[in-house]
Design a protein around this motif. Sequence first.
Motif, mmCIF file in Angstrom:
data_model
loop_
_atom_site.group_PDB
_atom_site.id
_atom_site.type_symbol
_atom_site.label_atom_id
_atom_site.label_comp_id
_atom_site.label_asym_id
_atom_site.label_seq_id
_atom_site.Cartn_x
_atom_site.Cartn_y
_atom_site.Cartn_z
ATOM 1 N N GLU A 107 0.927 4.050 -2.932
ATOM 2 C CA GLU A 107 0.663 5.468 -2.682
ATOM 3 C C GLU A 107 1.816 6.351 -3.143
ATOM 4 O O GLU A 107 1.605 7.510 -3.493
ATOM 5 C CB GLU A 107 0.373 5.707 -1.192
ATOM 6 N N SER A 108 3.026 5.808 -3.167
ATOM 7 C CA SER A 108 4.199 6.617 -3.505
ATOM 8 C C SER A 108 4.425 6.781 -5.008
ATOM 9 O O SER A 108 5.156 7.682 -5.413
ATOM 10 C CB SER A 108 5.453 6.018 -2.862
ATOM 11 N N ASN B 77 -6.774 8.269 -7.704
ATOM 12 C CA ASN B 77 -7.400 7.803 -6.467
ATOM 13 C C ASN B 77 -7.689 6.305 -6.487
ATOM 14 O O ASN B 77 -8.421 5.805 -5.636
ATOM 15 C CB ASN B 77 -8.684 8.591 -6.191
ATOM 16 N N GLN C 253 -7.311 2.366 -5.980
ATOM 17 C CA GLN C 253 -6.771 1.529 -4.910
ATOM 18 C C GLN C 253 -5.973 0.380 -5.524
ATOM 19 O O GLN C 253 -6.272 -0.088 -6.623
ATOM 20 C CB GLN C 253 -7.909 0.968 -4.054
ATOM 21 N N GLU D 107 0.833 -1.208 0.000
ATOM 22 C CA GLU D 107 0.000 0.000 0.000
ATOM 23 C C GLU D 107 0.869 1.261 0.000
ATOM 24 O O GLU D 107 0.588 2.217 -0.720
ATOM 25 C CB GLU D 107 -0.941 0.012 1.212
ATOM 26 N N LYS D 108 1.932 1.247 0.796
ATOM 27 C CA LYS D 108 2.855 2.395 0.836
ATOM 28 C C LYS D 108 3.504 2.607 -0.529
ATOM 29 O O LYS D 108 3.621 3.736 -0.999
ATOM 30 C CB LYS D 108 3.920 2.192 1.909
#
Length: 116
Positions: free
Chosen positions: A42-43, A52, A54, A38-39
């Motif tokens: 997001e990066s 946006n 997922q 997830e990190k």
Amino acid sequence: QVNFKLFHPTQTVLLFVIRDRSKTPKEKLEQVLREDMEKLWESIQKPEKHKNSQLQEFFDIKFVTLPSYEEKEEEFRAETTLLRRKFSDPEEPSSLVPRRASVPIDALSLSAEKIW
């Protein structure tokens, strides 16, 4: 952004094979790896239309743990044989053989372009 041309919301499977199973519960290992993924997600820079989005829209993240080859060779071999079947046997209940989607003839060139 170049990498996004390779992915579109069709649930590509990411399989993490964790060797040398330990006393750490598989659920904890999955949690840590999911958080890290997830990190990473997001990066990365994403095109505006996916800004946006997922991670789960693009990837189906799966985990398999295997015993230590050196400590439990027979068990390791048995489990790797089962894992191999997931990649080769579409009839296997937890098969990882991709389901072929049909591509209309008028979309063939676009589909081939995305592959390459």
